[in-house]
Design a protein around this motif. Structure first.
Motif, PDB file in Angstrom:
ATOM      1  N   PRO A  25      40.367  27.773  69.894  1.00 28.36           N
ATOM      2  CA  PRO A  25      41.833  27.769  70.006  1.00 28.36           C
ATOM      3  C   PRO A  25      42.320  28.952  70.833  1.00 28.36           C
ATOM      4  O   PRO A  25      41.744  30.029  70.780  1.00 28.36           O
ATOM      5  CB  PRO A  25      42.288  27.913  68.553  1.00 28.36           C
ATOM      6  N   LEU A  26      43.365  28.726  71.588  1.00 27.67           N
ATOM      7  CA  LEU A  26      43.995  29.820  72.332  1.00 27.67           C
ATOM      8  C   LEU A  26      44.964  30.543  71.405  1.00 27.67           C
ATOM      9  O   LEU A  26      45.328  30.018  70.349  1.00 27.67           O
ATOM     10  CB  LEU A  26      44.726  29.264  73.548  1.00 27.67           C
ATOM     11  N   PRO A  27      45.415  31.739  71.793  1.00 27.86           N
ATOM     12  CA  PRO A  27      46.377  32.449  70.941  1.00 27.86           C
ATOM     13  C   PRO A  27      47.632  31.597  70.723  1.00 27.86           C
ATOM     14  O   PRO A  27      48.062  30.870  71.622  1.00 27.86           O
ATOM     15  CB  PRO A  27      46.718  33.697  71.756  1.00 27.86           C
ATOM     16  N   ARG A  28      48.204  31.694  69.534  1.00 24.44           N
ATOM     17  CA  ARG A  28      49.408  30.918  69.215  1.00 24.44           C
ATOM     18  C   ARG A  28      50.550  31.208  70.169  1.00 24.44           C
ATOM     19  O   ARG A  28      51.305  30.323  70.524  1.00 24.44           O
ATOM     20  CB  ARG A  28      49.870  31.225  67.793  1.00 24.44           C
ATOM     21  N   ASP A  29      50.693  32.456  70.572  1.00 30.50           N
ATOM     22  CA  ASP A  29      51.797  32.863  71.440  1.00 30.50           C
ATOM     23  C   ASP A  29      51.384  32.906  72.912  1.00 30.50           C
ATOM     24  O   ASP A  29      51.917  33.677  73.695  1.00 30.50           O
ATOM     25  CB  ASP A  29      52.326  34.224  71.006  1.00 30.50           C
ATOM     26  N   PHE A  30      50.462  32.048  73.320  1.00 32.52           N
ATOM     27  CA  PHE A  30      49.888  32.081  74.658  1.00 32.52           C
ATOM     28  C   PHE A  30      50.955  32.040  75.758  1.00 32.52           C
ATOM     29  O   PHE A  30      50.860  32.753  76.740  1.00 32.52           O
ATOM     30  CB  PHE A  30      48.908  30.914  74.837  1.00 32.52           C
ATOM     31  N   GLU A  31      51.968  31.235  75.590  1.00 34.40           N
ATOM     32  CA  GLU A  31      53.007  31.100  76.620  1.00 34.40           C
ATOM     33  C   GLU A  31      53.885  32.343  76.730  1.00 34.40           C
ATOM     34  O   GLU A  31      54.530  32.549  77.753  1.00 34.40           O
ATOM     35  CB  GLU A  31      53.881  29.872  76.328  1.00 34.40           C
ATOM     36  N   GLU A  32      53.952  33.174  75.684  1.00 39.74           N
ATOM     37  CA  GLU A  32      54.825  34.353  75.671  1.00 39.74           C
ATOM     38  C   GLU A  32      54.076  35.674  75.751  1.00 39.74           C
ATOM     39  O   GLU A  32      54.629  36.731  75.454  1.00 39.74           O
ATOM     40  CB  GLU A  32      55.688  34.373  74.399  1.00 39.74           C
ATOM     41  N   LEU A  33      52.816  35.666  76.144  1.00 39.79           N
ATOM     42  CA  LEU A  33      52.029  36.902  76.168  1.00 39.79           C
ATOM     43  C   LEU A  33      52.603  37.919  77.150  1.00 39.79           C
ATOM     44  O   LEU A  33      53.005  37.562  78.256  1.00 39.79           O
ATOM     45  CB  LEU A  33      50.576  36.600  76.545  1.00 39.79           C
ATOM     46  N   PRO A  34      52.617  39.201  76.754  1.00 43.72           N
ATOM     47  CA  PRO A  34      53.114  40.264  77.649  1.00 43.72           C
ATOM     48  C   PRO A  34      52.009  40.725  78.607  1.00 43.72           C
ATOM     49  O   PRO A  34      51.483  41.825  78.497  1.00 43.72           O
ATOM     50  CB  PRO A  34      53.501  41.374  76.658  1.00 43.72           C
ATOM     51  N   TRP A  35      51.655  39.878  79.575  1.00 47.87           N
ATOM     52  CA  TRP A  35      50.515  40.123  80.454  1.00 47.87           C
ATOM     53  C   TRP A  35      50.538  41.508  81.097  1.00 47.87           C
ATOM     54  O   TRP A  35      49.494  42.131  81.249  1.00 47.87           O
ATOM     55  CB  TRP A  35      50.438  39.037  81.532  1.00 47.87           C
ATOM     56  N   ASP A  36      51.717  42.000  81.472  1.00 50.69           N
ATOM     57  CA  ASP A  36      51.801  43.311  82.135  1.00 50.69           C
ATOM     58  C   ASP A  36      51.412  44.457  81.212  1.00 50.69           C
ATOM     59  O   ASP A  36      51.045  45.528  81.680  1.00 50.69           O
ATOM     60  CB  ASP A  36      53.224  43.548  82.666  1.00 50.69           C
ATOM     61  N   ASP A  37      51.489  44.246  79.897  1.00 45.87           N
ATOM     62  CA  ASP A  37      51.145  45.283  78.922  1.00 45.87           C
ATOM     63  C   ASP A  37      49.731  45.118  78.354  1.00 45.87           C
ATOM     64  O   ASP A  37      49.345  45.856  77.451  1.00 45.87           O
ATOM     65  CB  ASP A  37      52.143  45.280  77.764  1.00 45.87           C
ATOM     66  N   LEU A  38      48.972  44.157  78.851  1.00 47.56           N
ATOM     67  CA  LEU A  38      47.629  43.899  78.320  1.00 47.56           C
ATOM     68  C   LEU A  38      46.560  44.404  79.279  1.00 47.56           C
ATOM     69  O   LEU A  38      46.624  44.152  80.481  1.00 47.56           O
ATOM     70  CB  LEU A  38      47.428  42.402  78.078  1.00 47.56           C
ATOM     71  N   ARG A  44      42.479  36.554  67.308  1.00 48.79           N
ATOM     72  CA  ARG A  44      41.665  36.075  66.193  1.00 48.79           C
ATOM     73  C   ARG A  44      41.772  34.565  66.108  1.00 48.79           C
ATOM     74  O   ARG A  44      42.810  33.985  66.402  1.00 48.79           O
ATOM     75  CB  ARG A  44      42.149  36.683  64.880  1.00 48.79           C
ATOM     76  N   ASP A  45      40.705  33.940  65.678  1.00 48.78           N
ATOM     77  CA  ASP A  45      40.690  32.500  65.452  1.00 48.78           C
ATOM     78  C   ASP A  45      41.133  32.272  64.011  1.00 48.78           C
ATOM     79  O   ASP A  45      40.373  32.519  63.080  1.00 48.78           O
ATOM     80  CB  ASP A  45      39.277  31.963  65.685  1.00 48.78           C
ATOM     81  N   LEU A  46      42.369  31.862  63.826  1.00 47.74           N
ATOM     82  CA  LEU A  46      42.913  31.695  62.480  1.00 47.74           C
ATOM     83  C   LEU A  46      42.273  30.523  61.735  1.00 47.74           C
ATOM     84  O   LEU A  46      42.351  30.460  60.511  1.00 47.74           O
ATOM     85  CB  LEU A  46      44.429  31.528  62.549  1.00 47.74           C
ATOM     86  N   SER A  47      41.635  29.604  62.462  1.00 47.63           N
ATOM     87  CA  SER A  47      40.984  28.472  61.809  1.00 47.63           C
ATOM     88  C   SER A  47      39.535  28.784  61.415  1.00 47.63           C
ATOM     89  O   SER A  47      38.910  28.002  60.707  1.00 47.63           O
ATOM     90  CB  SER A  47      41.017  27.247  62.721  1.00 47.63           C
ATOM     91  N   ALA A  48      39.001  29.905  61.862  1.00 49.59           N
ATOM     92  CA  ALA A  48      37.628  30.292  61.546  1.00 49.59           C
ATOM     93  C   ALA A  48      37.606  31.778  61.195  1.00 49.59           C
ATOM     94  O   ALA A  48      37.495  32.630  62.082  1.00 49.59           O
ATOM     95  CB  ALA A  48      36.706  30.020  62.727  1.00 49.59           C
ATOM     96  N   MET A 116      36.398  47.798  66.401  1.00 51.48           N
ATOM     97  CA  MET A 116      37.626  47.515  67.135  1.00 51.48           C
ATOM     98  C   MET A 116      38.765  47.225  66.169  1.00 51.48           C
ATOM     99  O   MET A 116      38.536  46.833  65.025  1.00 51.48           O
ATOM    100  CB  MET A 116      37.451  46.276  68.018  1.00 51.48           C
ATOM    101  N   CYS A 117      39.993  47.389  66.670  1.00 51.16           N
ATOM    102  CA  CYS A 117      41.170  46.968  65.898  1.00 51.16           C
ATOM    103  C   CYS A 117      40.980  45.493  65.554  1.00 51.16           C
ATOM    104  O   CYS A 117      40.702  44.680  66.436  1.00 51.16           O
ATOM    105  CB  CYS A 117      42.453  47.141  66.712  1.00 51.16           C
ATOM    106  N   THR A 118      41.093  45.153  64.285  1.00 54.82           N
ATOM    107  CA  THR A 118      40.859  43.783  63.852  1.00 54.82           C
ATOM    108  C   THR A 118      41.804  42.802  64.535  1.00 54.82           C
ATOM    109  O   THR A 118      41.428  41.673  64.828  1.00 54.82           O
ATOM    110  CB  THR A 118      40.974  43.680  62.321  1.00 54.82           C
ATOM    111  N   ASP A 119      43.030  43.226  64.826  1.00 55.62           N
ATOM    112  CA  ASP A 119      43.988  42.336  65.497  1.00 55.62           C
ATOM    113  C   ASP A 119      43.849  42.354  67.018  1.00 55.62           C
ATOM    114  O   ASP A 119      44.558  41.645  67.722  1.00 55.62           O
ATOM    115  CB  ASP A 119      45.420  42.671  65.088  1.00 55.62           C
ATOM    116  N   LEU A 120      42.941  43.171  67.559  1.00 53.19           N
ATOM    117  CA  LEU A 120      42.653  43.275  68.985  1.00 53.19           C
ATOM    118  C   LEU A 120      43.894  43.587  69.826  1.00 53.19           C
ATOM    119  O   LEU A 120      44.013  43.163  70.969  1.00 53.19           O
ATOM    120  CB  LEU A 120      41.969  41.996  69.492  1.00 53.19           C
ATOM    121  N   ALA A 121      44.805  44.361  69.266  1.00 52.81           N
ATOM    122  CA  ALA A 121      46.047  44.731  69.962  1.00 52.81           C
ATOM    123  C   ALA A 121      45.973  46.144  70.526  1.00 52.81           C
ATOM    124  O   ALA A 121      46.993  46.826  70.646  1.00 52.81           O
ATOM    125  CB  ALA A 121      47.226  44.583  69.015  1.00 52.81           C
TER     126      ALA A 121
END
Length: 164
Positions: A25-38, A44-48, A116-121
């Motif tokens: 699965p892709l991130p839930r907020d894939f369409e709203e990602l702040p690409w310039d800040d990444l 995380r895979d919320l289904s696994a 690593m940060c568990t939320d990978l942020a």
């Protein structure tokens, strides 16, 4: 980080099969990602439970990495530091993420791990765009740009180990 498409992401994975990459699965907020800040895309895979993914630039190309981490929770009084961005978190905010190596070594079961940060942020913590639950980042003498460079270098060193 440059904006990526779903196809860019799925075709970038280096340590899992094409079928696994197609089903993840892709991130839930894939369409709203702040690409310039990444500096890298991590989610995380919320289904696994215990599964996460990172997509980053490595040696001129996009590299996706499938990660695993233990699902057990640490006590709230326990604090750990992320090896990428050097952010400290209480409880289970930092996890040992392991990635299967590429090629024959990975097929033989060899892996590489990093705390690593568990939320990978990490990118958002370094830039002050996300705050740590019940705590704060240590004040550093490095500029934000130097902290970003250090985080990217730490991730690059981790990814390089996957290919060796």
């Amino acid at each position: 980080m440059k904006a990526l498409t779903e196809q860019d992401i799925r075709s970038s994975f280096v340590n899992c099969s094409k079928g696994e990459a197609k089903r993840l699965p892709l991130p839930r907020d894939f369409e709203e990602l702040p690409w310039d800040d990444l500096d890298f895309l991590g989610w995380r895979d919320l289904s696994a439970p215990g599964r996460s993914y990172i997509v980053t630039e490595h040696e001129g190309r996009t590299a996706g990495i499938s990660l695993r981490f233990p699902s057990q929770q640490r006590g709230f009084l326990h604090r750990s530091m992320c090896s990428l961005c050097l952010t400290t978190h209480p409880g289970s905010g930092v996890s040992l993420m392991t990635a299967r190596k590429t090629g024959p070594a990975g097929r033989d079961g060899n892996s590489v791990g990093l705390y690593m940060c568990t939320d990978l942020a990490c990118s958002l913590y370094v830039r002050g765009r996300k705050k740590v639950d019940s705590g704060a980042r240590f004040k550093e003498s490095l500029t934000t740009e130097e902290q970003i460079a250090r985080t990217v270098d730490n991730l690059h060193a981790f990814v390089t180990k996957l290919f060796s």
